[in-house]
Design a protein around this motif. Sequence first.
Motif, mmCIF file in Angstrom:
data_model
loop_
_atom_site.group_PDB
_atom_site.id
_atom_site.type_symbol
_atom_site.label_atom_id
_atom_site.label_comp_id
_atom_site.label_asym_id
_atom_site.label_seq_id
_atom_site.Cartn_x
_atom_site.Cartn_y
_atom_site.Cartn_z
ATOM 1 N N LYS A 47 0.836 -1.199 0.000
ATOM 2 C CA LYS A 47 0.000 0.000 0.000
ATOM 3 C C LYS A 47 0.877 1.258 0.000
ATOM 4 O O LYS A 47 0.605 2.229 -0.719
ATOM 5 C CB LYS A 47 -0.923 0.005 1.219
ATOM 6 N N LYS A 48 1.895 1.238 0.807
ATOM 7 C CA LYS A 48 2.817 2.373 0.870
ATOM 8 C C LYS A 48 3.463 2.608 -0.495
ATOM 9 O O LYS A 48 3.514 3.753 -0.985
ATOM 10 C CB LYS A 48 3.886 2.090 1.929
ATOM 11 N N ALA A 49 3.941 1.541 -1.132
ATOM 12 C CA ALA A 49 4.586 1.668 -2.441
ATOM 13 C C ALA A 49 3.616 2.182 -3.505
ATOM 14 O O ALA A 49 4.023 2.841 -4.467
ATOM 15 C CB ALA A 49 5.171 0.321 -2.869
ATOM 16 N N ALA A 50 2.310 1.897 -3.310
ATOM 17 C CA ALA A 50 1.296 2.340 -4.271
ATOM 18 C C ALA A 50 0.854 3.785 -4.013
ATOM 19 O O ALA A 50 0.007 4.299 -4.743
ATOM 20 C CB ALA A 50 0.094 1.406 -4.217
ATOM 21 N N GLY A 51 1.398 4.424 -2.965
ATOM 22 C CA GLY A 51 1.083 5.822 -2.710
ATOM 23 C C GLY A 51 0.057 6.083 -1.641
ATOM 24 O O GLY A 51 -0.375 7.231 -1.459
ATOM 25 N N THR A 52 -0.358 5.049 -0.911
ATOM 26 C CA THR A 52 -1.343 5.234 0.154
ATOM 27 C C THR A 52 -0.724 6.006 1.323
ATOM 28 O O THR A 52 0.435 5.801 1.676
ATOM 29 C CB THR A 52 -1.855 3.874 0.657
ATOM 30 N N THR A 53 -1.513 6.897 1.905
ATOM 31 C CA THR A 53 -1.121 7.615 3.121
ATOM 32 C C THR A 53 -1.597 6.796 4.312
ATOM 33 O O THR A 53 -2.788 6.507 4.431
ATOM 34 C CB THR A 53 -1.774 9.011 3.148
ATOM 35 N N ILE A 54 -0.678 6.411 5.209
ATOM 36 C CA ILE A 54 -1.019 5.469 6.273
ATOM 37 C C ILE A 54 -0.693 6.057 7.648
ATOM 38 O O ILE A 54 0.434 6.489 7.905
ATOM 39 C CB ILE A 54 -0.266 4.136 6.100
ATOM 40 N N LEU A 55 -1.716 6.056 8.512
ATOM 41 C CA LEU A 55 -1.550 6.413 9.919
ATOM 42 C C LEU A 55 -1.911 5.192 10.749
ATOM 43 O O LEU A 55 -2.978 4.603 10.554
ATOM 44 C CB LEU A 55 -2.460 7.581 10.296
ATOM 45 N N MET A 56 -1.031 4.822 11.669
ATOM 46 C CA MET A 56 -1.308 3.657 12.488
ATOM 47 C C MET A 56 -0.839 3.909 13.918
ATOM 48 O O MET A 56 -0.033 4.807 14.183
ATOM 49 C CB MET A 56 -0.610 2.407 11.927
ATOM 50 N N SER A 57 -1.382 3.138 14.842
ATOM 51 C CA SER A 57 -0.855 3.107 16.203
ATOM 52 C C SER A 57 -0.379 1.693 16.464
ATOM 53 O O SER A 57 -0.951 0.728 15.943
ATOM 54 C CB SER A 57 -1.928 3.512 17.220
ATOM 55 N N THR A 58 0.685 1.567 17.245
ATOM 56 C CA THR A 58 1.197 0.225 17.509
ATOM 57 C C THR A 58 2.068 0.220 18.747
ATOM 58 O O THR A 58 2.692 1.226 19.101
ATOM 59 C CB THR A 58 2.008 -0.309 16.310
ATOM 60 N N HIS A 59 2.094 -0.937 19.413
ATOM 61 C CA HIS A 59 3.034 -1.175 20.496
ATOM 62 C C HIS A 59 4.224 -1.991 20.008
ATOM 63 O O HIS A 59 5.237 -2.094 20.717
ATOM 64 C CB HIS A 59 2.346 -1.925 21.648
ATOM 65 N N LEU A 60 4.124 -2.571 18.805
ATOM 66 C CA LEU A 60 5.195 -3.410 18.275
ATOM 67 C C LEU A 60 6.170 -2.551 17.480
ATOM 68 O O LEU A 60 6.220 -2.575 16.248
ATOM 69 C CB LEU A 60 4.618 -4.525 17.401
ATOM 70 N N VAL A 61 6.970 -1.783 18.183
ATOM 71 C CA VAL A 61 7.858 -0.818 17.545
ATOM 72 C C VAL A 61 8.936 -1.498 16.720
ATOM 73 O O VAL A 61 9.230 -1.076 15.594
ATOM 74 C CB VAL A 61 8.495 0.099 18.613
ATOM 75 N N GLU A 62 9.525 -2.562 17.238
ATOM 76 C CA GLU A 62 10.627 -3.211 16.526
ATOM 77 C C GLU A 62 10.186 -3.740 15.166
ATOM 78 O O GLU A 62 10.881 -3.573 14.171
ATOM 79 C CB GLU A 62 11.211 -4.334 17.378
ATOM 80 N N GLY A 63 9.007 -4.357 15.102
ATOM 81 C CA GLY A 63 8.517 -4.860 13.827
ATOM 82 C C GLY A 63 8.132 -3.753 12.866
ATOM 83 O O GLY A 63 8.256 -3.905 11.649
ATOM 84 N N ALA A 64 7.691 -2.628 13.417
ATOM 85 C CA ALA A 64 7.238 -1.519 12.578
ATOM 86 C C ALA A 64 8.391 -0.706 12.009
ATOM 87 O O ALA A 64 8.235 -0.024 10.985
ATOM 88 C CB ALA A 64 6.316 -0.603 13.379
#
Length: 244
Positions: free
Chosen positions: A179-196
Motif C-alpha cells: 500500500k505504501k509503495a502504491a502511494g497510500t497515506t497510512i496512519l497507524m498506532s502500535t506497540h510493536l515498535v521493533e517490527g514496525a
Amino acid sequence: MTLKISHLTGGYGQTNTIKDLNFTIEAGTVTALIGLNGSGKTTTINHVIGLMQPKSGSISFNGQDSKSDSSNYQRNLAYIPELPIIYEDLTLREHIQTTIAAYHLDSKLIKDKIAKLLKVFRLEDKLAWFPIDFSKGMRQKVMIVLALLTDAPLLVVDEPFIGLDPLAVSDLIDLLKEKKAAGTTILMSTHLVEGAEKFVDQFLLIDRGRIRAKGKMKDIFKAFPQQKTINEIYLHLAREAANG
C-alpha cells in the motif's frame, strides 16, 4: 495526498486528552503513533476517522476538511479498528458485498484483489461463514480484508497486530508495504515498535496528549539519551506522569 493535522485539541467531555497536535503524513509514507496506554493515540485516531470532533484545530486530507467537507473526506478513508466491528447476521461474503456497496466499487474489477486477500489470510473457504463466530484473530483478518479491498488513499490502522498470529503479522506488514509503495497515506498506532521500524517513515511519541518526540526511532532515542530501549522510555514516561 497529504493528511494534515493542525493544532488539534480534543477529548471526552471537559477533558482534553490530546493537546495542540501538529503533524503531516505525505502520500506513500507511514506514520506510527506510539506511547503508553492512555497517552492519546486512539483519541487521535478517533478524531482522524471522524468519530470525534476537534474542540479546536483542524484535520484535512488532500485539502478536504474533515468537518466542513466530511462526505468527501470520508470517501477517501479506510479504517482497521483495534476491536473488530462485525455484523452479527452477515456472512463473510455479505460483509464483503456491504463494503463494495458502501465504497461504490466494481465487484468485477476487484474480484482478483478479493481472492488474493482471502487467500493471504486463509479465509477463502469461509465465505459462507458468520464472522461473529470467528476467533478474535480471524475477525481481525476480516477487518483487514475489508479495509484493504477498498484502495482508499488514506488508511488508518489502530493496533493492527493485536490478536494476529506471527504469520498473519508478517502478511499484514507485506500488504502495508505494498500500500505504501502504491502511494497510500497510512496512519497507524502500535506497540510493536521493533517490527514496525522496517516500514514506518515517522514515529510520533505521544505523552499525555502531546507529541514528545518524532522522527525515526534514532530520533526518538535522541530525545531520551539516558534510555536505551523503548520499554525504558515508556518506564521513564510512566515515572514522570506519576511524579506529576
